[in-house]
Design an enzyme around this catalytic site. Structure first.
Site, PDB file in Angstrom:
ATOM      1  N   LYS A 179       0.479  -0.119   9.917  1.00  0.00           N
ATOM      2  CA  LYS A 179       1.591   0.425   9.144  1.00  0.00           C
ATOM      3  C   LYS A 179       1.300   1.898   8.819  1.00  0.00           C
ATOM      4  CE  LYS A 179       4.004  -3.373   8.816  1.00  0.00           C
ATOM      5  NZ  LYS A 179       3.269  -4.041   9.911  1.00  0.00           N
ATOM      6  N   ASP A 180       2.372   2.655   8.648  1.00  0.00           N
ATOM      7  CA  ASP A 180       2.262   4.085   8.384  1.00  0.00           C
ATOM      8  C   ASP A 180       1.460   4.364   7.117  1.00  0.00           C
ATOM      9  OD1 ASP A 180       5.070   3.385   9.579  1.00  0.00           O
ATOM     10  OD2 ASP A 180       4.617   5.407  10.278  1.00  0.00           O
ATOM     11  N   ARG A 181       0.733   5.481   7.141  1.00  0.00           N
ATOM     12  CA  ARG A 181       0.033   5.911   5.934  1.00  0.00           C
ATOM     13  C   ARG A 181       0.984   6.575   4.954  1.00  0.00           C
ATOM     14  NH1 ARG A 181      -4.457  10.769   5.041  1.00  0.00           N
ATOM     15  NH2 ARG A 181      -4.681  10.388   2.813  1.00  0.00           N
ATOM     16  N   LYS A 189       0.843  -1.192   0.000  1.00  0.00           N
ATOM     17  CA  LYS A 189       0.000   0.000   0.000  1.00  0.00           C
ATOM     18  C   LYS A 189       0.877   1.241   0.000  1.00  0.00           C
ATOM     19  CE  LYS A 189      -0.630   0.316   5.037  1.00  0.00           C
ATOM     20  NZ  LYS A 189       0.038   1.628   5.158  1.00  0.00           N
TER      21      LYS A 189
END
Length: 370
Positions: free
Chosen positions: A82-84, A53
């Site tokens: 998880k980080d954006r 992503k």
């Protein structure tokens, strides 16, 4: 700690390099790849989907998977958030008992890409991962104002100072602080925790309530660790020490034997600080004095955590990064390393200087143009 108080500047272990830089100027500047704790078997009622992503958060992807597969959102699981503002890979599981897999590749978009799909007999649970591999690019690294006030720092001198810190980090590790993201924007999770404990009212959203509790506990840990750093004993045993293992929340009292000291020297065990809760602390002597002083200065947090029923646990005071790699590309610094689950990459970055995220307005402009 009281409401509307900014996060403190917790102590550096290595004095902090006189530098500044920017992270997350683009998603590929912050790459995180999940390290799973097991391999899917290929059979079972849970579809396992491995996804890359970009500029999307984990919960958004989970919702998209649920809609696409026609299942309830609670039937979609993942091992960790998880980080954006990054490019990340991670596994998701989707409960599809007696149902065939849809064409997962039809989910692909500019921000989501299905890399692999298989099956397994059990769903993914939080924490079902060994850790994460990071590939981080610090952009426009230069001397900060503190350095310029002291002397004119050349590029070569600055890089030398940073590399000395990196060598020390690779050899000895860094303080195992909880990252600033744990505390929310401008420490808002802490303010919410304070208000929640004082009022006795937990928010309707259970997930938010858990975030606030975690923020308060993490703040107390960071305060204790900062005091150990100031006393130059964050990475070495002190009187009354409680040792622990990497990634464990259990501890054991100092014995003072030569065998114990050898286990510490070869990094099998680590000094710890308290994760606050009820029950008597294992710490005694000087270590207990440090932890009790932090507790006495933050009664609302301490009493709130005890009232919520949390048990006192331990967390390692140091985080090892033996596979740390770095290289320069002009004024950009590329870092690669692996961390166990529950450890924060920001603990490394803060030891290199004043590392700031690209402004949110930058993201808004970039996303609007895509």
């Amino acid at each position: 700690m009281n409401t509307h108080t900014a996060l403190p500047d917790w102590a550096y272990a290595y004095g902090g390099a006189y530098s500044q830089g920017i992270i997350r100027r683009a998603p590929d500047d912050f790459i995180v790849n999940e390290i799973p704790s097991f391999e899917p078997s290929g059979k079972g009622e849970h579809a396992f989907v491995f996804i890359e992503k970009c500029s999307e958060n984990t919960e958004y992807v989970a919702r998209a998977l649920a809609r696409f597969a026609g299942v309830r959102q609670r039937d979609v699981s993942y091992a960790g958030l998880k980080d954006r503002h990054a490019r990340t890979t991670q596994w998701f599981s989707v409960w599809l008992p007696g149902k065939p897999d849809p064409d997962w590749t039809a989910l692909n978009s500019d921000t989501i890409k299905v890399l692999q799909a298989t099956r397994h007999s059990k769903k993914l649970r939080r924490g079902d991962l060994v850790g994460n591999r990071f590939n981080i690019t610090l952009r426009s690294v230069k001397a900060n104002q503190d350095a310029l006030k002291q002397k004119n720092t050349s590029t070569e001198e600055l890089k030398l100072a940073i590399e000395e810190n990196l060598q020390a980090i690779k050899k000895n590790g860094v303080p195992n602080y909880f990252g600033v993201q744990r505390f929310g924007n401008n420490g808002d999770n802490l303010n919410q925790a304070f208000n929640m404990f004082e009022s006795g009212k937990r928010p309707r959203n259970k997930q938010k309530g858990s975030m606030y509790i975690s923020a308060a506990r993490s703040f107390l840990f960071n305060e204790m660790l900062a005091k150990r750093i100031q006393l130059n004993c964050w990475d070495r045993p002190m009187d009354g020490e409680v040792f622990g293992f990497p990634g464990s929340q259990r501890g054991f009292s100092q014995e003072g034997t030569s065998e114990e000291l050898q286990r510490w020297r070869i990094n099998r065990i680590h000094p710890t600080c308290a994760l606050w809760g009820k029950n008597e602390s294992l710490a005694v002597k000087n270590l207990l004095d440090i932890e009790q002083a932090v507790a006495d200065a933050n009664p609302v947090f301490c009493e709130g955590l005890i009232n919520k029923g949390l048990k006192q646990e331990r967390r390692a005071a140091r985080m090892l990064v033996p596979d740390l790699f770095w290289m320069w590309q002009g004024d950009d610094l590329i870092l690669r390393f692996s961390l166990a689950s529950g450890y924060f990459a920001t603990s490394i970055l803060t030891e290199l200087g004043d590392i700031q995220e690209a402004p949110r307005e930058y993201y808004a402009e970039r996303e609007a143009s895509e």
